[in-house]
Design a protein around this motif. Structure first.
Motif, PDB file in Angstrom:
ATOM      1  N   ALA A  48       9.119   0.863  -2.918  1.00 46.61           N
ATOM      2  CA  ALA A  48       8.665   0.570  -4.272  1.00 46.61           C
ATOM      3  C   ALA A  48       8.081  -0.840  -4.353  1.00 46.61           C
ATOM      4  O   ALA A  48       7.065  -1.063  -5.013  1.00 46.61           O
ATOM      5  N   GLN A  49       8.720  -1.787  -3.688  1.00 43.33           N
ATOM      6  CA  GLN A  49       8.214  -3.162  -3.696  1.00 43.33           C
ATOM      7  C   GLN A  49       6.849  -3.237  -3.031  1.00 43.33           C
ATOM      8  O   GLN A  49       5.954  -3.915  -3.518  1.00 43.33           O
ATOM      9  N   ALA A  50       6.680  -2.510  -1.915  1.00 38.61           N
ATOM     10  CA  ALA A  50       5.396  -2.495  -1.214  1.00 38.61           C
ATOM     11  C   ALA A  50       4.316  -1.868  -2.086  1.00 38.61           C
ATOM     12  O   ALA A  50       3.180  -2.343  -2.119  1.00 38.61           O
ATOM     13  N   ALA A  51       4.672  -0.816  -2.802  1.00 42.63           N
ATOM     14  CA  ALA A  51       3.710  -0.161  -3.688  1.00 42.63           C
ATOM     15  C   ALA A  51       3.319  -1.087  -4.834  1.00 42.63           C
ATOM     16  O   ALA A  51       2.137  -1.156  -5.206  1.00 42.63           O
ATOM     17  N   ASP A  52       4.301  -1.804  -5.387  1.00 41.70           N
ATOM     18  CA  ASP A  52       4.009  -2.747  -6.468  1.00 41.70           C
ATOM     19  C   ASP A  52       3.070  -3.858  -6.006  1.00 41.70           C
ATOM     20  O   ASP A  52       2.222  -4.314  -6.763  1.00 41.70           O
ATOM     21  N   LYS A  53       3.247  -4.280  -4.768  1.00 40.51           N
ATOM     22  CA  LYS A  53       2.409  -5.355  -4.210  1.00 40.51           C
ATOM     23  C   LYS A  53       1.081  -4.825  -3.673  1.00 40.51           C
ATOM     24  O   LYS A  53       0.234  -5.608  -3.251  1.00 40.51           O
ATOM     25  N   LYS A  54       0.936  -3.499  -3.670  1.00 40.96           N
ATOM     26  CA  LYS A  54      -0.283  -2.841  -3.187  1.00 40.96           C
ATOM     27  C   LYS A  54      -0.631  -3.265  -1.765  1.00 40.96           C
ATOM     28  O   LYS A  54      -1.760  -3.603  -1.443  1.00 40.96           O
ATOM     29  N   LEU A  55       0.384  -3.234  -0.898  1.00 38.93           N
ATOM     30  CA  LEU A  55       0.193  -3.614   0.494  1.00 38.93           C
ATOM     31  C   LEU A  55      -0.378  -2.454   1.292  1.00 38.93           C
ATOM     32  O   LEU A  55      -0.114  -1.292   0.988  1.00 38.93           O
ATOM     33  N   ALA A  56      -1.151  -2.780   2.321  1.00 40.19           N
ATOM     34  CA  ALA A  56      -1.709  -1.758   3.204  1.00 40.19           C
ATOM     35  C   ALA A  56      -1.877  -2.345   4.595  1.00 40.19           C
ATOM     36  O   ALA A  56      -1.909  -3.568   4.776  1.00 40.19           O
ATOM     37  N   GLY A  57      -1.973  -1.480   5.585  1.00 43.19           N
ATOM     38  CA  GLY A  57      -2.235  -1.900   6.955  1.00 43.19           C
ATOM     39  C   GLY A  57      -1.141  -2.755   7.547  1.00 43.19           C
ATOM     40  O   GLY A  57       0.045  -2.477   7.409  1.00 43.19           O
ATOM     41  N   ALA A  58      -1.564  -3.836   8.204  1.00 45.18           N
ATOM     42  CA  ALA A  58      -0.628  -4.719   8.894  1.00 45.18           C
ATOM     43  C   ALA A  58       0.335  -5.406   7.930  1.00 45.18           C
ATOM     44  O   ALA A  58       1.504  -5.612   8.260  1.00 45.18           O
ATOM     45  N   ALA A  59      -0.134  -5.726   6.742  1.00 40.31           N
ATOM     46  CA  ALA A  59       0.727  -6.371   5.752  1.00 40.31           C
ATOM     47  C   ALA A  59       1.855  -5.427   5.335  1.00 40.31           C
ATOM     48  O   ALA A  59       3.006  -5.846   5.197  1.00 40.31           O
ATOM     49  N   LEU A  60       1.532  -4.149   5.168  1.00 41.69           N
ATOM     50  CA  LEU A  60       2.544  -3.152   4.806  1.00 41.69           C
ATOM     51  C   LEU A  60       3.562  -2.983   5.927  1.00 41.69           C
ATOM     52  O   LEU A  60       4.770  -2.959   5.683  1.00 41.69           O
ATOM     53  N   THR A  61       3.074  -2.902   7.157  1.00 43.52           N
ATOM     54  CA  THR A  61       3.963  -2.753   8.302  1.00 43.52           C
ATOM     55  C   THR A  61       4.902  -3.938   8.432  1.00 43.52           C
ATOM     56  O   THR A  61       6.111  -3.787   8.608  1.00 43.52           O
ATOM     57  N   SER A  62       4.355  -5.133   8.332  1.00 38.08           N
ATOM     58  CA  SER A  62       5.151  -6.354   8.450  1.00 38.08           C
ATOM     59  C   SER A  62       6.200  -6.436   7.337  1.00 38.08           C
ATOM     60  O   SER A  62       7.372  -6.717   7.592  1.00 38.08           O
ATOM     61  N   PHE A  63       5.771  -6.166   6.109  1.00 33.63           N
ATOM     62  CA  PHE A  63       6.686  -6.220   4.971  1.00 33.63           C
ATOM     63  C   PHE A  63       7.793  -5.181   5.135  1.00 33.63           C
ATOM     64  O   PHE A  63       8.968  -5.480   4.915  1.00 33.63           O
ATOM     65  N   SER A  64       7.420  -3.959   5.519  1.00 35.77           N
ATOM     66  CA  SER A  64       8.389  -2.874   5.671  1.00 35.77           C
ATOM     67  C   SER A  64       9.426  -3.197   6.743  1.00 35.77           C
ATOM     68  O   SER A  64      10.621  -2.962   6.556  1.00 35.77           O
ATOM     69  N   ASN A  65       8.966  -3.724   7.873  1.00 37.07           N
ATOM     70  CA  ASN A  65       9.887  -4.078   8.954  1.00 37.07           C
ATOM     71  C   ASN A  65      10.855  -5.164   8.526  1.00 37.07           C
ATOM     72  O   ASN A  65      12.059  -5.078   8.785  1.00 37.07           O
TER      73      ASN A  65
END
Length: 82
Positions: free
Chosen positions: A27-44
């Motif tokens: 949900a936090q990643a979706a709110d921040k509209k992350l994609a690609g490498a930024a999404l992977t890094s944030f998720s990890n």
């Protein structure tokens, strides 16, 4: 008056539940509209932080063995949102 108090308590419980649901990593990643490498890094990072927090909670509850493993797995899955 009692009806108003009951309504206030009910709405507070709903708001608390909604905030807890939004606290997941997904949900936090979706709110921040992350994609690609930024999404992977944030998720990890978020998953590692969640696992660490769940480990600490298990230690506080003095869990060990299978109980600890099960608790940490469920707690982490809930925090990540999966």
């Amino acid at each position: 008056m009692i009806r108003l108090l009951g309504l206030a308590i009910f709405s507070t419980c709903l708001a608390t539940g909604a905030m807890a649901a939004d606290a997941t990593c997904k949900a936090q990643a979706a709110d921040k509209k992350l994609a690609g490498a930024a999404l992977t890094s944030f998720s990890n990072k978020c998953a590692k932080d969640a696992a660490s927090s769940c480990d600490a909670q298990a230690a506080t509850k003095k869990l060990a063995g299978a109980a600890k493993t099960s608790f940490v797995k469920k707690c982490t899955a809930d925090a990540v949102g999966g």
